[in-house]
Design a protein around this motif. Structure first.
Motif: not given
Length: 571
Positions: A447-469
């Motif tokens: 669940w990844v999508a580019q969000a902005t040009f300036t600055p270059p950025g994107f969004t990603v969805a992270v499930a709350k139970e993921r260890a990386i959270e």
């Protein structure tokens, strides 16, 4: 940060006759899980200098020397009349002992459980304790500073006590409304920017005690406060109504969970409680409520009720003289006689030399026919950050096992038309990697999508139970590794599998270290080094917005792998 600025005391007036003394550590200071964002901390103390002089909440031993130096420059210690304690622990007792030595005339004000802890510490006190037993007690310092008190016990701090000064409409909240963050801002002028830090503090410290926290919020609403003199982080002034409302909402979210775990423990020196707190954090982030029960304080009826109503239980104990404390042995007997055998169990504890208490809990529960949600956790002395991360992941596994069992009992319904349509949304297959100190983690993301040009950025969805959270907070770095069509199966298989707590997620993977410290997968077709800017609470996921600091295409000829789904109700 220079050596001279790693610790200091910021002193400022906050009301008539009132000073705040903010002992600041610009480093992490301690390894408890609530410090894991590594933004330093402040231990806030308050001095009311009226006809009589009161010191509220002296800091822990890490700050004793610099705090006393700062305090002496504003008041003669032999003129100090009262020390008011919002809670007591071995760390704070160290500073308290120095204060009592220099100010033997002082009277200590505390709750009834606090009085028991002080007497056990055998401090040499000239005056009897001023014990607050209910909200009717008043301490008149003169010049309209008629202090009122409210006991706010929780399992972690059964001696919790707040203090209200009507002269300044200040509520000294100790652990409530705090955050572990150190900067030059004494107040929450940019309160919106602090919400992530305050939410993290709530999730790690308050969420397992949501029932008691909600009760405390109701009691504290009786005080018309214009300022919260919190125990840690900036004082709450500009966002006081918003933060209070957030606490109420966060408590309500915990109480609305359909599954709950009873976490029963005793803790001699705080280490067992710290382990339990990390386990609780893993459970609550997975969407399962925790009811923390301090066996040394709770009535047996509370333990019995929790054993009957919980979906699973976890019990923790120190080892004292080769045995578990009497209260834990009693709690164990209540669990064995009350909790049904199909409930999932867990055992943890800390010890100095042997750990017989943990062995006792494990053997009795196994002989009783209970299944375990994780291998018994045995920690010698004080847990470090790697151990705490292991405990958090064990808690998450425990919660997911409960949720899986619940789903297995529920009839499976076919995907709706909407869910089928949502499943047609596609995203790039990527692997997020993050590393802080000795803790590293990773997850497969689509669940990844580019969000902005300036600055270059994107969004990603992270499930709350993921260890990386817990590694993906504003200001933290990570790497987004983009997988290629036809080259994605190996990494996908690696990062889709279930990992045991503490297991190395990069075993057998060809990696190199990026400039920001996270890992680049050499099998990726491109990677982006990123910094988290914002994260938004969206149901069962965090939506993270990150900006891109650098990146590189590793395979110019490959196409990006995408994730095709038939339904939008699962990955």
């Amino acid at each position: 940060m220079t050596e001279t600025k790693q610790r200091d005391v910021q002193v400022l007036p906050i009301a008539t006759n009132t000073l705040a003394l903010r002992s600041r550590s610009w480093n992490r200071l301690r390894f408890e899980i609530e410090y894991a964002l590594e933004k330093g901390t402040t231990a806030n103390s308050y001095l009311i200098n009226a006809d009589q002089i009161a010191l509220i909440d002296p800091p822990g031993g890490s700050f004793t020397t610099i705090f006393l130096d700062a305090l002496r420059s504003h008041v003669a210690l032999d003129q100090l009349d009262y020390i008011i304690l919002g809670h007591i622990n071995p760390n704070r007792l160290e500073t308290l002992q120095h204060l009592v030595n220099e100010a033997p005339q002082v009277t200590i004000v505390c709750s009834n459980p606090g009085a028991i802890a002080i007497k056990a510490a055998e401090l040499s006190l000239q005056n009897p304790l001023f014990v607050i037993k209910n909200a009717d007690e008043v301490l008149d310092l003169g010049q309209d500073h008629k202090l009122q008190f409210m006991p706010v016990p929780t399992p972690r701090w059964p001696d919790g006590l707040t203090t209200y000064d009507p002269a300044s409409c200040t509520l000294y909240t100790d652990k409530f409304f705090s955050a572990h963050i150190c900067n030059d801002d004494a107040y929450d002028l940019r309160w919106e920017d602090l919400l992530n830090d305050r939410r993290y503090y709530f999730d790690t410290v308050m969420a397992p005690n949501a029932k008691q926290v909600a009760t405390a919020l109701e009691k504290l609403s009786e005080f018309p406060a214009h300022l919260y003199g919190a125990g840690h982080g900036p004082m709450v002034k500009y966002g006081i109504h918003e933060l209070t409302h957030q606490y109420q909402q966060w408590c309500a979210q915990q109480k609305q969970q359909t599954l709950s775990v009873a976490l029963i423990y005793a803790s001699a020196y705080g280490n067992t409680a710290t382990i339990g707190q990390a386990i609780a954090r893993g459970i609550t982030k997975a969407g399962v409520a925790v009811e923390s029960i301090n066996a040394e304080q709770a009535p047996q009826s509370d333990i019995k009720t929790a054993a009957e109503t919980c979906a699973g239980f976890i019990i923790g104990s120190p080892t004292l003289g080769g045995h578990a404390p009497t209260q834990i042995q009693t709690a164990l007997g209540l669990l064995l006689s009350t909790a049904s055998k199909n409930k999932l169990a867990g055992v943890f504890g800390s010890y100095g030399w042997s750990g017989e208490a943990i062995d006792l809990l494990e053997s009795k529960l196994r002989d009783g026919g209970y299944s375990f949600g994780f291998d018994p956790i045995r920690v010698k002395f004080k847990p470090d950050e790697v151990t705490l991360k292991y405990c958090e992941e064990a808690g998450t596994d425990f919660a997911q096992a409960l949720k899986k069992a619940k789903r297995a009992k529920a009839p499976r319904t076919p995907a709706s038309n909407v869910e089928k349509a949502v499943g047609r949304l596609v995203g790039s297959l990527c692997v997020m990697t993050a590393k802080q100190s000795e803790v590293a983690s990773a997850m497969l993301a689509s669940w990844v999508a580019q969000a902005t040009f300036t600055p270059p950025g994107f969004t990603v969805a992270v499930a709350k139970e993921r260890a990386i959270e817990t590694l993906i907070y504003p200001g933290n770095p990570f790497v987004l590794n983009i997988l290629g069509e036809g080259k994605h199966l190996g990494p996908m298989k690696q990062f889709l599998k279930s990992f045991t707590p503490g297991e190395n997620r990069f075993e057998g993977i060809d990696i190199e270290v990026a400039d920001n410290g996270a890992y680049i997968l050499k099998d990726a077709i491109a990677y982006l080094e990123c910094t988290v800017k914002h994260r938004m609470d969206c149901g069962d996921h965090w939506v993270v917005y990150a900006t891109i600091d650098s990146g590189q295409v590793l395979d110019n000829n490959a196409k990006t792998a995408v994730h095709h789904r038939k339904s939008g109700n699962h990955y």
